[in-house]
Design a protein around this motif. Sequence first.
Motif, PDB file in Angstrom:
ATOM      1  N   ALA A  55      19.645  77.298  61.645  1.00 14.78           N
ATOM      2  CA  ALA A  55      21.089  77.375  61.383  1.00 14.78           C
ATOM      3  C   ALA A  55      21.707  78.408  62.318  1.00 14.78           C
ATOM      4  CB  ALA A  55      21.341  77.742  59.920  1.00 14.78           C
ATOM      5  N   GLU A  56      21.952  77.982  63.532  1.00 15.34           N
ATOM      6  CA  GLU A  56      22.525  78.895  64.526  1.00 15.34           C
ATOM      7  C   GLU A  56      23.991  79.191  64.212  1.00 15.34           C
ATOM      8  OE1 GLU A  56      23.157  79.140  69.388  1.00 15.34           O
ATOM      9  OE2 GLU A  56      22.744  77.213  68.422  1.00 15.34           O
ATOM     10  N   ARG A  57      24.724  78.142  63.857  1.00 17.90           N
ATOM     11  CA  ARG A  57      26.127  78.303  63.478  1.00 17.90           C
ATOM     12  C   ARG A  57      26.549  77.090  62.653  1.00 17.90           C
ATOM     13  NH1 ARG A  57      26.435  77.077  69.078  1.00 17.90           N
ATOM     14  NH2 ARG A  57      27.449  75.085  69.538  1.00 17.90           N
ATOM     15  N   LYS A  58      27.706  77.184  62.044  1.00 17.98           N
ATOM     16  CA  LYS A  58      28.212  76.071  61.236  1.00 17.98           C
ATOM     17  C   LYS A  58      28.472  74.864  62.143  1.00 17.98           C
ATOM     18  CE  LYS A  58      31.327  77.388  58.033  1.00 17.98           C
ATOM     19  NZ  LYS A  58      32.469  78.146  57.456  1.00 17.98           N
ATOM     20  N   ARG A  59      27.869  73.733  61.773  1.00 13.52           N
ATOM     21  CA  ARG A  59      28.035  72.503  62.537  1.00 13.52           C
ATOM     22  C   ARG A  59      28.344  71.364  61.564  1.00 13.52           C
ATOM     23  NH1 ARG A  59      25.604  72.930  67.739  1.00 13.52           N
ATOM     24  NH2 ARG A  59      24.077  74.625  67.926  1.00 13.52           N
ATOM     25  N   GLU A  60      28.932  70.321  62.078  1.00 13.00           N
ATOM     26  CA  GLU A  60      29.192  69.143  61.254  1.00 13.00           C
ATOM     27  C   GLU A  60      27.874  68.572  60.738  1.00 13.00           C
ATOM     28  OE1 GLU A  60      31.477  64.791  61.505  1.00 13.00           O
ATOM     29  OE2 GLU A  60      31.303  66.058  63.295  1.00 13.00           O
ATOM     30  N   GLY A  61      27.807  68.316  59.439  1.00  9.63           N
ATOM     31  CA  GLY A  61      26.623  67.724  58.843  1.00  9.63           C
ATOM     32  C   GLY A  61      25.522  68.710  58.498  1.00  9.63           C
ATOM     33  N   LEU A  62      25.687  69.986  58.884  1.00 15.39           N
ATOM     34  CA  LEU A  62      24.623  70.959  58.623  1.00 15.39           C
ATOM     35  C   LEU A  62      24.435  71.198  57.125  1.00 15.39           C
ATOM     36  CD1 LEU A  62      22.510  72.995  59.589  1.00 15.39           C
ATOM     37  CD2 LEU A  62      24.350  74.684  59.820  1.00 15.39           C
ATOM     38  N   ASP A  63      25.515  71.234  56.369  1.00 18.54           N
ATOM     39  CA  ASP A  63      25.403  71.469  54.927  1.00 18.54           C
ATOM     40  C   ASP A  63      24.523  70.423  54.257  1.00 18.54           C
ATOM     41  OD1 ASP A  63      27.128  73.519  55.439  1.00 18.54           O
ATOM     42  OD2 ASP A  63      28.629  72.945  53.961  1.00 18.54           O
ATOM     43  N   TYR A  64      24.661  69.174  54.685  1.00 22.06           N
ATOM     44  CA  TYR A  64      23.844  68.105  54.097  1.00 22.06           C
ATOM     45  C   TYR A  64      22.375  68.317  54.441  1.00 22.06           C
ATOM     46  CZ  TYR A  64      22.123  63.449  52.935  1.00 22.06           C
ATOM     47  OH  TYR A  64      21.413  62.401  52.394  1.00 22.06           O
ATOM     48  N   LEU A  65      22.089  68.667  55.700  1.00 20.75           N
ATOM     49  CA  LEU A  65      20.702  68.894  56.115  1.00 20.75           C
ATOM     50  C   LEU A  65      20.074  70.061  55.352  1.00 20.75           C
ATOM     51  CD1 LEU A  65      20.644  68.506  60.015  1.00 20.75           C
ATOM     52  CD2 LEU A  65      19.479  67.070  58.345  1.00 20.75           C
ATOM     53  N   LEU A  66      20.862  71.102  55.127  1.00 20.05           N
ATOM     54  CA  LEU A  66      20.327  72.285  54.451  1.00 20.05           C
ATOM     55  C   LEU A  66      19.842  71.978  53.036  1.00 20.05           C
ATOM     56  CD1 LEU A  66      22.852  75.033  55.639  1.00 20.05           C
ATOM     57  CD2 LEU A  66      20.394  74.962  56.127  1.00 20.05           C
ATOM     58  N   ASN A  67      20.383  70.943  52.426  1.00 21.38           N
ATOM     59  CA  ASN A  67      19.936  70.571  51.086  1.00 21.38           C
ATOM     60  C   ASN A  67      18.476  70.125  51.059  1.00 21.38           C
ATOM     61  OD1 ASN A  67      22.384  71.033  49.678  1.00 21.38           O
ATOM     62  ND2 ASN A  67      23.221  69.129  50.493  1.00 21.38           N
ATOM     63  N   PHE A  68      17.929  69.734  52.214  1.00 23.78           N
ATOM     64  CA  PHE A  68      16.538  69.282  52.287  1.00 23.78           C
ATOM     65  C   PHE A  68      15.603  70.389  52.752  1.00 23.78           C
ATOM     66  CE2 PHE A  68      19.088  65.434  53.056  1.00 23.78           C
ATOM     67  CZ  PHE A  68      18.590  64.603  52.072  1.00 23.78           C
ATOM     68  N   ALA A  69      16.146  71.553  53.124  1.00 28.01           N
ATOM     69  CA  ALA A  69      15.354  72.591  53.778  1.00 28.01           C
ATOM     70  C   ALA A  69      14.370  73.261  52.834  1.00 28.01           C
ATOM     71  CB  ALA A  69      16.270  73.639  54.388  1.00 28.01           C
ATOM     72  N   SER A  70      13.172  73.527  53.354  1.00 31.95           N
ATOM     73  CA  SER A  70      12.199  74.387  52.686  1.00 31.95           C
ATOM     74  C   SER A  70      12.284  75.800  53.246  1.00 31.95           C
ATOM     75  CB  SER A  70      10.777  73.855  52.895  1.00 31.95           C
ATOM     76  OG  SER A  70      10.660  72.506  52.518  1.00 31.95           O
TER      77      SER A  70
END
Length: 272
Positions: A81-96
């Motif tokens: 997560a370098e910076r806020k990007r489009e779609g990043l919030d959705y990806l973060l929901n899967f992060a370990s």
Amino acid sequence: MVSKGGNSPFTYIIVDNQTKTRTCIHTPGYPPMIPTDLSQSNLLSALDGAKLVYFDGRLHETAAIVAEEANRRGIPILIDAERKREGLDYLLNFASYVVCSTKFPQEWTEASSIPSGLVSMLLRLPKVKFVIVTLGKDGCIMLQRTEMDNLLPEEMDVEDLFEKLNLEKDTNATLPACISSNVAKLHAKGIGTITGKLLVGTAESIPQTELIDTTGAGDAFIGAVLYSICANMPLEKMLPFAAQVAAIKCRALGARAGLPRSTDHRLSPFLV
């Protein structure tokens, strides 16, 4: 995947020999990869046997398809997560696991400090096991989630704990090190409480005569974190190991030329 008639992304990097700073002039690739470019067979074969999946937040629509399949298979995911990007919030929901830049925790959570931002991130992302924030020459901070323990003493203010750990740094040390708290109930004012450990990692102080180019130092750090996870390395070793890999990289021009192999004698203290 190759697009006929397209072009790959590329970057000109200008390194200042005196200040050791760099300027990046980036040209994006075209056309961007979209979900329909990724066949089901390619997706499945890419994940076959994978121990860990990594995303840098780019090409978020295609990345989401890969993340969803990795999640179905139970493959852990690390997000850069370098910076806020489009779609990043959705990806973060899967992060370990999450590794983020210095400014990201506060920008994403609107917390008053980095330690409080890390508490907020773990509260908002219940699947995440740890978050690391990189601080350049000042090292890094990690917040690890641990199991709830009702026998733990009273809550500790996470910002106070961070200051306490900073005071334990050995300013005369030449190699990167890690200072870790005990497991505790860590509280951030106005945000909430999590059970976990706070770890502060130091960076090597590279002599000015040896510092050549910082290009790719953050990527080298993340690459070493990925290696450490796959090798089941203890967190207290992971942070100084990753810092050392990044420091070694900075002693050569370019993002890859200075990257060490595991047999490099400079890594032996961290791989014992």
